[in-house]
Motif scaffolding. Structure first.
Motif, PDB file in Angstrom:
ATOM      1  N   ILE A   1      -7.546  -4.436   4.122  1.00 57.36           N
ATOM      2  CA  ILE A   1      -8.139  -3.416   3.267  1.00 57.36           C
ATOM      3  C   ILE A   1      -7.654  -2.047   3.725  1.00 57.36           C
ATOM      4  N   ARG A   2      -7.189  -1.281   2.754  1.00 58.71           N
ATOM      5  CA  ARG A   2      -6.751   0.086   2.993  1.00 58.71           C
ATOM      6  C   ARG A   2      -7.396   0.954   1.915  1.00 58.71           C
TER       7      ARG A   2
ATOM      8  N   ALA B   1       0.839  -1.199   0.000  1.00 58.40           N
ATOM      9  CA  ALA B   1       0.000   0.000   0.000  1.00 58.40           C
ATOM     10  C   ALA B   1       0.877   1.253   0.000  1.00 58.40           C
ATOM     11  N   GLY B   2       1.951   1.246   0.758  1.00 62.63           N
ATOM     12  CA  GLY B   2       2.876   2.379   0.773  1.00 62.63           C
ATOM     13  C   GLY B   2       3.532   2.593  -0.583  1.00 62.63           C
TER      14      GLY B   2
ATOM     15  N   PRO C   1      -8.729 -11.654 -11.633  1.00 63.64           N
ATOM     16  CA  PRO C   1      -8.630 -10.332 -10.999  1.00 63.64           C
ATOM     17  C   PRO C   1      -7.195  -9.803 -10.991  1.00 63.64           C
ATOM     18  N   CYS C   2      -7.027  -8.585 -10.495  1.00 67.37           N
ATOM     19  CA  CYS C   2      -5.723  -7.930 -10.462  1.00 67.37           C
ATOM     20  C   CYS C   2      -4.850  -8.526  -9.352  1.00 67.37           C
ATOM     21  N   PRO C   3      -3.527  -8.448  -9.506  1.00 62.67           N
ATOM     22  CA  PRO C   3      -2.618  -8.931  -8.461  1.00 62.67           C
ATOM     23  C   PRO C   3      -2.849  -8.252  -7.100  1.00 62.67           C
ATOM     24  N   ILE C   4      -3.138  -6.954  -7.117  1.00 61.00           N
ATOM     25  CA  ILE C   4      -3.569  -6.256  -5.898  1.00 61.00           C
ATOM     26  C   ILE C   4      -5.033  -5.912  -6.133  1.00 61.00           C
TER      27      ILE C   4
ATOM     28  N   LEU D   1      -3.274  13.766  -0.773  1.00 62.76           N
ATOM     29  CA  LEU D   1      -3.262  12.325  -0.978  1.00 62.76           C
ATOM     30  C   LEU D   1      -2.963  11.662   0.355  1.00 62.76           C
ATOM     31  N   SER D   2      -3.798  10.721   0.757  1.00 63.93           N
ATOM     32  CA  SER D   2      -3.553  10.029   2.021  1.00 63.93           C
ATOM     33  C   SER D   2      -3.874   8.552   1.873  1.00 63.93           C
ATOM     34  N   LEU D   3      -3.247   7.767   2.707  1.00 60.76           N
ATOM     35  CA  LEU D   3      -3.486   6.334   2.761  1.00 60.76           C
ATOM     36  C   LEU D   3      -4.096   6.047   4.120  1.00 60.76           C
ATOM     37  N   ILE D   4      -5.289   5.471   4.121  1.00 61.42           N
ATOM     38  CA  ILE D   4      -6.058   5.239   5.329  1.00 61.42           C
ATOM     39  C   ILE D   4      -5.954   3.758   5.692  1.00 61.42           C
TER      40      ILE D   4
END
Length: 135
Positions: free
Chosen positions: A81-82, A20-21, A115-118, A40-43
């Motif tokens: 989940i993020r 995610a980072g 589906p997608c890898p992530i 932009l933020s990651l929750i």
């Protein structure tokens, strides 16, 4: 020419904290040179949606299933989940380009077998801004 508006973009991902980072860093690398006013933020997984009505797990409940479909087994405990949240001021045309870049950061080959890898899911909405001129 389209007028500038404030948009809120949300992109849920099912990944490790490190992955995610890396997604956030990749988005920052292509977003900053565009010169758009943005946040932009990651929750993290413990957060709720902006209105507080859902947890991230509820909003993106399909993402662990996408993982199982891709790998045939439950995800490791390191996955959760993020949500990547982006608020930006731009025209609707520019937003379409930003959305394309954002989704290609996670899925560089849109023609791959799903589906997608992530696993990811998301969307955007225009935000209503308060009138600040005193009227």
């Amino acid at each position: 020419m389209s007028s500038s508006r404030l948009f809120a973009v949300h992109l849920g991902i099912f990944s490790t904290e490190d992955d995610a980072g890396r997604v956030r860093e990749a988005c920052t690398r292509w977003l900053e040179p565009l010169g758009l006013s943005h946040e932009l933020s990651l929750i993290g997984p413990e957060e709720r949606t902006p209105a507080g009505e859902l947890t991230l797990a509820e909003r993106y409940e399909e993402l662990p299933d996408q993982w199982r479909a891709q790998y045939g087994e439950p995800a490791p405990a390191s996955h959760d989940i993020r949500e990547l949240r982006l608020r930006l001021r731009c025209s609707p045309d520019v937003l379409e380009d930003v959305w394309e870049r954002l989704t290609r950061t996670l899925c560089p080959d849109p023609e791959h077998a799903s589906p997608c890898p992530i696993p990811w899911s998301g969307g955007w909405r225009g935000e209503v801004e308060a009138d600040t001129d005193g009227r």
